[in-house]
Design a protein around this motif. Sequence first.
Motif, short mmCIF file in Angstrom:
data_model
loop_
_atom_site.label_atom_id
_atom_site.label_comp_id
_atom_site.label_asym_id
_atom_site.label_seq_id
_atom_site.Cartn_x
_atom_site.Cartn_y
_atom_site.Cartn_z
N THR A 1 0.82 -1.22 0.00
CA THR A 1 0.00 0.00 0.00
C THR A 1 0.85 1.27 0.00
O THR A 1 0.36 2.33 -0.36
CB THR A 1 -0.98 0.03 1.18
N ALA A 2 2.11 1.16 0.34
CA ALA A 2 3.00 2.32 0.30
C ALA A 2 3.14 2.88 -1.12
O ALA A 2 3.45 4.07 -1.29
CB ALA A 2 4.38 1.95 0.85
N PHE A 3 2.89 2.09 -2.13
CA PHE A 3 3.02 2.55 -3.52
C PHE A 3 1.76 3.24 -4.03
O PHE A 3 1.81 3.93 -5.05
CB PHE A 3 3.36 1.37 -4.44
N ILE A 4 0.65 3.07 -3.36
CA ILE A 4 -0.60 3.64 -3.85
C ILE A 4 -0.55 5.17 -3.92
O ILE A 4 -0.96 5.74 -4.94
CB ILE A 4 -1.79 3.13 -3.01
N PRO A 5 -0.06 5.89 -2.91
CA PRO A 5 -0.02 7.36 -3.04
C PRO A 5 0.82 7.84 -4.23
O PRO A 5 0.41 8.77 -4.93
CB PRO A 5 0.59 7.82 -1.71
N GLN A 6 1.95 7.21 -4.49
CA GLN A 6 2.79 7.61 -5.63
C GLN A 6 2.08 7.32 -6.95
O GLN A 6 2.09 8.14 -7.86
CB GLN A 6 4.13 6.88 -5.60
N ALA A 7 1.47 6.15 -7.05
CA ALA A 7 0.74 5.80 -8.28
C ALA A 7 -0.42 6.76 -8.49
O ALA A 7 -0.64 7.24 -9.61
CB ALA A 7 0.24 4.35 -8.20
N TRP A 8 -1.16 7.07 -7.44
CA TRP A 8 -2.30 7.98 -7.54
C TRP A 8 -1.85 9.38 -7.94
O TRP A 8 -2.44 10.01 -8.81
CB TRP A 8 -3.08 8.01 -6.23
N LEU A 9 -0.80 9.88 -7.29
CA LEU A 9 -0.30 11.23 -7.59
C LEU A 9 0.19 11.32 -9.04
O LEU A 9 -0.09 12.29 -9.74
CB LEU A 9 0.82 11.60 -6.63
N THR A 10 0.90 10.29 -9.48
CA THR A 10 1.40 10.27 -10.85
C THR A 10 0.24 10.26 -11.84
O THR A 10 0.25 10.98 -12.85
CB THR A 10 2.31 9.05 -11.08
N TRP A 11 -0.78 9.47 -11.58
CA TRP A 11 -1.95 9.40 -12.45
C TRP A 11 -2.72 10.71 -12.44
O TRP A 11 -3.10 11.24 -13.48
CB TRP A 11 -2.85 8.25 -11.99
N LYS A 12 -2.92 11.25 -11.25
CA LYS A 12 -3.73 12.46 -11.09
C LYS A 12 -3.07 13.68 -11.74
O LYS A 12 -3.74 14.46 -12.42
CB LYS A 12 -3.94 12.71 -9.59
N THR A 13 -1.78 13.85 -11.55
CA THR A 13 -1.08 15.04 -12.06
C THR A 13 -0.51 14.84 -13.46
O THR A 13 -0.12 15.81 -14.10
CB THR A 13 0.08 15.42 -11.12
N ARG A 14 -0.43 13.57 -13.89
CA ARG A 14 0.19 13.24 -15.19
C ARG A 14 1.63 13.76 -15.25
O ARG A 14 2.12 14.17 -16.28
CB ARG A 14 -0.61 13.83 -16.36
N ARG A 15 2.29 13.71 -14.10
CA ARG A 15 3.68 14.16 -14.00
C ARG A 15 4.46 13.14 -13.19
O ARG A 15 3.95 12.56 -12.26
CB ARG A 15 3.75 15.52 -13.31
#
Length: 84
Positions: free
Chosen positions: A17-31
Motif C-alpha cells: 500500500t506504500a506505492f498507492i499514493p505515488q501511483a495515484w499522484l502520478t496518475w492524477k497530475t500526469r507528472r
Amino acid sequence: MLDTDTIGYLAATFTTTAFIPQAWLTWKTRRAEGVSLMMYSIFVVGIALWLLYGLLSHAWPVVVANVITLMLASFILLMKIVYK
C-alpha cells in the motif's frame, strides 16, 4: 500469537500500500519528474524476481504482495516513461 503467514500478509499489506499514493499522484497530475527511471527499472526487475521466488517456494504472502506491488511499480514506471 500471530502465525508466520499472518505476519507475512501484514508486511505485504504495508509495503504494497506504500506505492498507492505515488501511483495515484502520478496518475492524477500526469507528472513523474520526481520518479527515478533507473530506480524503478531496477525495482520492477527485483519485484519480478521476488514474485518468481514466491511462486517457486509456494510462499503465498510473498506472491500476493509482489503481484500487487509489481502492478503498482510497473504502472509508475510506465507513467515515468510516458510523461517524460
